[in-house]
Design an enzyme around this catalytic site. Structure first.
Site, PDB file in Angstrom:
ATOM      1  N   ASP A 110       1.409  -1.463  -0.147  1.00 20.71           N
ATOM      2  CA  ASP A 110      -0.578   0.161  -0.377  1.00 20.71           C
ATOM      3  C   ASP A 110       0.510   1.472   0.143  1.00 20.71           C
ATOM      4  O   ASP A 110       1.564   1.503  -1.198  1.00 20.71           O
ATOM      5  CB  ASP A 110      -0.761   0.237   0.948  1.00 20.71           C
ATOM      6  CG  ASP A 110      -2.220   0.939   1.331  1.00 20.71           C
ATOM      7  OD1 ASP A 110      -2.644   0.936  -0.163  1.00 20.71           O
ATOM      8  OD2 ASP A 110      -2.639   0.954   2.642  1.00 20.71           O
ATOM      9  N   LYS A 138      -0.851  -1.539  -4.363  1.00 16.06           N
ATOM     10  CA  LYS A 138      -1.941  -0.447  -4.967  1.00 16.06           C
ATOM     11  C   LYS A 138      -0.737   1.098  -5.436  1.00 16.06           C
ATOM     12  O   LYS A 138      -0.508   1.125  -4.348  1.00 16.06           O
ATOM     13  CB  LYS A 138      -2.518  -0.285  -3.704  1.00 16.06           C
ATOM     14  CG  LYS A 138      -3.825  -0.835  -3.070  1.00 16.06           C
ATOM     15  CD  LYS A 138      -4.449  -0.423  -1.922  1.00 16.06           C
ATOM     16  CE  LYS A 138      -5.307  -1.214  -1.640  1.00 16.06           C
ATOM     17  NZ  LYS A 138      -5.869  -0.442   0.164  1.00 16.06           N
TER      18      LYS A 138
HETATM   19  P1  IMP Z   1       1.307  -0.030   4.045  1.00 17.40           P
HETATM   20  O1  IMP Z   1       2.430   0.129   5.044  1.00 17.40           O
HETATM   21  O2  IMP Z   1       1.085   1.385   4.251  1.00 17.40           O
HETATM   22  O3  IMP Z   1       2.507  -0.720   2.151  1.00 17.40           O
HETATM   23  O4  IMP Z   1       0.529  -1.222   4.887  1.00 17.40           O
HETATM   24  C1  IMP Z   1       0.418  -2.846   3.902  1.00 17.40           C
HETATM   25  C2  IMP Z   1      -0.178  -3.027   5.129  1.00 17.40           C
HETATM   26  O5  IMP Z   1      -1.658  -2.209   4.826  1.00 17.40           O
HETATM   27  C3  IMP Z   1      -0.776  -4.544   4.174  1.00 17.40           C
HETATM   28  O6  IMP Z   1       0.459  -5.797   5.031  1.00 17.40           O
HETATM   29  C4  IMP Z   1      -1.885  -5.071   4.834  1.00 17.40           C
HETATM   30  O7  IMP Z   1      -1.443  -5.325   5.844  1.00 17.40           O
HETATM   31  C5  IMP Z   1      -2.629  -3.349   5.070  1.00 17.40           C
HETATM   32  N1  IMP Z   1      -3.038  -3.048   4.279  1.00 17.40           N
HETATM   33  C6  IMP Z   1      -4.039  -2.134   3.301  1.00 17.40           C
HETATM   34  N2  IMP Z   1      -3.765  -2.367   1.966  1.00 17.40           N
HETATM   35  C7  IMP Z   1      -5.406  -2.826   2.286  1.00 17.40           C
HETATM   36  C8  IMP Z   1      -6.697  -3.401   1.662  1.00 17.40           C
HETATM   37  O8  IMP Z   1      -7.019  -3.238   0.733  1.00 17.40           O
HETATM   38  N3  IMP Z   1      -7.209  -4.640   2.697  1.00 17.40           N
HETATM   39  C9  IMP Z   1      -6.602  -5.198   3.730  1.00 17.40           C
HETATM   40  N4  IMP Z   1      -4.576  -5.371   4.218  1.00 17.40           N
HETATM   41  C10 IMP Z   1      -4.671  -3.927   3.724  1.00 17.40           C
END
Ligand code: IMP
Ligand code: MG
Length: 182
Positions: A110, A138
């Site tokens: 994300d 994403k």
């Molecule tokens: P980041 O550090 O923002 O990249 O966080 C990623 C984490 O957020 C992932 O490992 C998921 O646990 C959670 N996450 C982000 N988007 C989603 C989604 O659409 N569905 C479920 N979990 C998500």
């Protein structure tokens, strides 16, 4: 999190975004790519818990070269909008990483902040090589400059569940990826 009944649980699944079959063939392709990238020096598949456990279980069965499995859990803390994080490893690998080609297996990237911190931490342990493979990406949400080596599906900025991904710890067991609506 509580549901009034099974219908209330099911109603939150808006639509299937990626079907079981689509996932299956993409995971097979990913396995082929991994099999072709390494020369027999040991691979360590690193799963960042919990979201990637289903993907890891399917992916590792498409790999036919020497391969070990490791698990990590991390929590990140960020103050406000700052993108530099402070990562706390709540479960760590026990292997000597200098003996391995590391492949980080992620469920979804994300903003990329937590993973970026984990990558920096693992790189400091001098693995032979380090690559990142993610089931979902994403890219529109990214806040850090993170190089992802293999991403199976790119999705828009929607919240998805299933195939390991959760909402409030539920829905990880769905065999497909679905859009979730609150
Ligand atoms: P980041 O550090 O923002 O990249 O966080 C990623 C984490 O957020 C992932 O490992 C998921 O646990 C959670 N996450 C982000 N988007 C989603 C989604 O659409 N569905 C479920 N979990 C998500
Ligand atoms: Mg995750």
């Amino acid at each position: 999190m509580e549901f009034k009944n099974v219908n209330a649980f099911r109603e939150k699944i808006k639509r299937i975004v990626i079907s079981e079959n689509e996932i299956k063939s993409a995971v097979k392709e990913a396995g082929k790519i991994i099999n072709s990238l390494y020369d027999g020096t040991p691979i360590l598949l690193v799963s960042i818990l919990k979201g990637s456990f289903v993907f890891l279980a399917d992916l590792c069965r498409e790999i036919n070269i020497p391969c070990e499995i490791g698990f990590m859990a991390a929590e990140s803390y960020y103050d406000g909008t700052l993108s530099s994080g402070n990562v706390k490893i709540t479960m760590d690998l026990t292997q000597d990483l200098s003996k391995y080609n590391i492949i980080i297996v992620e469920d979804i990237i994300d903003t990329g902040r937590t993973l970026n911190d984990v990558v920096n931490l693992l790189k400091a342990r001098n693995p032979i090589s380090l690559r990142i493979i993610t089931l979902l990406d994403k890219p529109s949400r990214r806040t850090v400059d993170l190089k992802v080596d293999l991403s199976l599906f790119t999705i828009p900025d929607i919240f998805v569940v299933g195939y390991g991904l959760d909402f409030g710890e539920y829905y990880r067991n769905l065999p497909y990826i679905a859009e979730f609506s609150e």
